[in-house]
Design a protein around this motif. Structure first.
Motif, mmCIF file in Angstrom:
data_model
loop_
_atom_site.group_PDB
_atom_site.id
_atom_site.type_symbol
_atom_site.label_atom_id
_atom_site.label_comp_id
_atom_site.label_asym_id
_atom_site.label_seq_id
_atom_site.Cartn_x
_atom_site.Cartn_y
_atom_site.Cartn_z
ATOM 1 N N GLU A 252 22.625 -9.447 22.053
ATOM 2 C CA GLU A 252 22.850 -8.535 20.761
ATOM 3 C C GLU A 252 23.462 -9.189 19.693
ATOM 4 N N ILE A 253 24.102 -9.904 19.934
ATOM 5 C CA ILE A 253 24.834 -10.880 18.779
ATOM 6 C C ILE A 253 24.021 -11.361 18.057
ATOM 7 N N LYS A 254 23.024 -12.235 18.548
ATOM 8 C CA LYS A 254 22.065 -13.087 18.197
ATOM 9 C C LYS A 254 21.386 -12.146 17.189
ATOM 10 N N LYS A 255 21.037 -11.043 17.625
ATOM 11 C CA LYS A 255 20.073 -10.051 16.725
ATOM 12 C C LYS A 255 20.873 -9.605 15.413
ATOM 13 N N ILE A 256 22.490 -9.499 15.441
ATOM 14 C CA ILE A 256 23.113 -8.921 14.334
ATOM 15 C C ILE A 256 23.085 -10.152 13.429
ATOM 16 N N ALA A 257 23.571 -11.274 13.880
ATOM 17 C CA ALA A 257 23.775 -12.486 12.975
ATOM 18 C C ALA A 257 22.671 -12.881 12.361
ATOM 19 N N LYS A 258 22.625 -13.512 11.042
ATOM 20 C CA LYS A 258 21.622 -14.070 10.364
ATOM 21 C C LYS A 258 20.972 -15.327 10.780
ATOM 22 N N HIS A 259 21.893 -16.134 11.536
ATOM 23 C CA HIS A 259 21.090 -17.278 12.140
ATOM 24 C C HIS A 259 22.113 -17.810 13.661
ATOM 25 N N VAL A 260 21.389 -18.434 13.951
ATOM 26 C CA VAL A 260 21.909 -18.990 15.389
ATOM 27 C C VAL A 260 22.049 -20.378 15.601
ATOM 28 N N THR A 261 23.183 -21.050 15.930
ATOM 29 C CA THR A 261 23.418 -22.181 15.862
ATOM 30 C C THR A 261 23.672 -22.755 17.450
ATOM 31 N N ASP A 262 24.265 -23.958 17.629
ATOM 32 C CA ASP A 262 24.378 -24.375 19.030
ATOM 33 C C ASP A 262 25.327 -23.664 19.781
ATOM 34 N N THR A 263 25.580 -24.018 20.891
ATOM 35 C CA THR A 263 26.436 -23.379 21.803
ATOM 36 C C THR A 263 28.004 -23.916 21.472
ATOM 37 N N ASN A 264 28.951 -23.479 21.796
ATOM 38 C CA ASN A 264 30.361 -23.921 21.766
ATOM 39 C C ASN A 264 30.498 -25.214 22.435
ATOM 40 N N GLU A 265 29.782 -25.274 23.498
ATOM 41 C CA GLU A 265 29.969 -26.879 24.336
ATOM 42 C C GLU A 265 29.117 -27.833 23.308
ATOM 43 N N GLU A 266 28.162 -27.371 22.693
ATOM 44 C CA GLU A 266 27.537 -28.239 21.748
ATOM 45 C C GLU A 266 28.065 -28.448 20.134
ATOM 46 N N ASN A 267 29.086 -28.168 19.974
ATOM 47 C CA ASN A 267 29.834 -28.072 18.657
ATOM 48 C C ASN A 267 29.103 -27.418 17.869
ATOM 49 N N GLY A 268 28.522 -25.951 17.994
ATOM 50 C CA GLY A 268 27.795 -25.195 17.360
ATOM 51 C C GLY A 268 28.462 -24.899 15.917
ATOM 52 N N VAL A 269 29.795 -24.905 15.790
ATOM 53 C CA VAL A 269 30.568 -24.596 14.458
ATOM 54 C C VAL A 269 30.397 -25.938 13.641
ATOM 55 N N ALA A 270 30.485 -27.005 14.260
ATOM 56 C CA ALA A 270 30.337 -28.191 13.407
ATOM 57 C C ALA A 270 28.805 -28.517 12.662
ATOM 58 N N THR A 271 27.749 -27.842 13.753
ATOM 59 C CA THR A 271 26.448 -28.096 13.250
ATOM 60 C C THR A 271 26.195 -27.151 12.185
ATOM 61 N N ALA A 272 26.540 -25.924 12.118
ATOM 62 C CA ALA A 272 26.364 -25.207 11.178
ATOM 63 C C ALA A 272 27.050 -25.625 10.016
ATOM 64 N N ILE A 273 28.118 -26.088 9.786
ATOM 65 C CA ILE A 273 29.216 -26.378 8.665
ATOM 66 C C ILE A 273 28.498 -27.589 8.112
ATOM 67 N N GLU A 274 27.923 -28.342 8.749
ATOM 68 C CA GLU A 274 27.315 -29.540 8.172
ATOM 69 C C GLU A 274 26.005 -29.114 7.593
ATOM 70 N N LYS A 275 25.296 -28.223 8.012
ATOM 71 C CA LYS A 275 24.328 -27.899 7.411
ATOM 72 C C LYS A 275 24.480 -27.159 6.033
ATOM 73 N N ILE A 276 25.414 -26.305 6.089
ATOM 74 C CA ILE A 276 25.899 -25.634 4.901
ATOM 75 C C ILE A 276 26.199 -26.852 3.680
ATOM 76 N N LEU A 277 27.071 -27.839 4.219
ATOM 77 C CA LEU A 277 27.549 -28.701 3.294
ATOM 78 C C LEU A 277 26.449 -29.555 2.835
ATOM 79 N N SER A 278 25.385 -29.703 3.520
ATOM 80 C CA SER A 278 24.146 -30.469 3.114
ATOM 81 C C SER A 278 23.418 -29.800 2.232
ATOM 82 N N GLU A 279 23.504 -28.724 2.099
ATOM 83 C CA GLU A 279 22.627 -27.760 1.105
ATOM 84 C C GLU A 279 23.545 -27.453 -0.123
#
Length: 279
Positions: A252-279
């Motif tokens: 249900e949370i994935k449906k609410i959010a605009k994007h889905v990143t990696d899991t917390n075990e896969e450093n999903g926060v870092a993945t999304a931050i790096e994506k935003i910075l690269s753009e």
């Protein structure tokens, strides 16, 4: 923090730390938003040397980077007592959060629920290992065990900012008590796990606190990015113009959010931050 910024060992992974510092170096402000209280939230953040403003207790307590209180939103004494009555009638274990303390009347139940939480995060653990790990974990997360919470609150005069109730059998009994709690009125009732409900004042929500924090700094919602994995993150993900659900988030949370990143075990926060910075 849990299930998002932190891995399953309750630590901030190195990749997340580096991504946060990289964003800060480019002038981006970072703030944590958690259902934890100060005494519990600061443990993982101090270890990671992350000193930032914090939205605590689902928005009931907000502090600056120096951990000075900006504001609190208490439930109120009469509503607190009414909530406690309903939870006790349902036979649920619960804990009471103030700005400075977490109160419990039952240490064995606390250990049991923490071990169940650790087992859900790491199924490879045995029950015995989970109990041992929970005992170690609890030494790092301060909690005050008292004989009578009502009497303690009367003596200290502290404002109650959050109440959390647990049922290891899952949502069924929690749904029933939630209906009763909704009749009290002016309460925000959410969950950070399938086995709990978190009760705050209706104005104490992560999204409301994040909106106020952003507007005080002149940011619009389109300039805000938020991460979450569970139902106490809904108001925050709905507010933020750029919202990310973790890969381990509830469907249900994935449906609410605009994007889905990696899991917390896969450093999903870092993945999304790096994506935003690269753009």
């Amino acid at each position: 923090m849990d299930g998002t910024l932190l891995n399953n060992h309750m630590r901030v992974p190195t990749a997340n730390i580096e991504a946060i510092k990289k964003a800060q170096a480019q002038g981006i402000e970072f703030i944590t938003a958690t259902g934890r209280g100060m005494s519990h939230a600061k443990i993982s953040l101090d270890e990671a040397k992350i000193h930032v403003p914090m939205i605590l207790l689902n928005g009931a307590h907000v502090v600056n980077a120096q951990r000075e209180t900006i504001f609190t939103i208490p439930i109120g004494l009469q509503k607190t007592l009414a909530v406690m009555d309903a939870i006790e009638k349902a036979g649920l274990y619960y804990e009471i959060f103030t700005a400075d303390h977490v109160y419990s009347e039952n240490q064995s139940m606390r250990i049991e629920f923490v071990s169940e939480h650790l087992l859900s995060r790491d199924p490879e653990l045995s029950k015995k290992m989970a109990i041992a790990a929970s005992s170690e974990h609890l030494t790092l997360t301060p909690i005050d065990y008292v004989e009578n919470i009502r009497q303690t609150l009367k003596e200290t005069g502290e404002d109650v900012l959050k109440i959390i109730a647990f049922d290891k059998n899952g949502p069924e009994r929690l749904k029933k008590v939630t209906i009763e709690l909704e009749e009290i009125g002016d309460l925000a009732i959410a969950a950070s796990e399938l086995t709990n409900i978190e009760i705050n004042h209706v104005n104490a929500q992560k999204g409301i606190a994040l909106k106020q924090f952003a507007e005080q700094r002149g940011f619009t919602s389109d300039e805000v990015m938020a991460f979450g994995d569970n139902f106490n993150d809904v108001s925050m993900l709905t507010y933020a113009g750029n919202s990310y659900a973790m890969g381990n988030a509830a469907l249900e949370i994935k449906k609410i959010a605009k994007h889905v990143t990696d899991t917390n075990e896969e450093n999903g926060v870092a993945t999304a931050i790096e994506k935003i910075l690269s753009e």
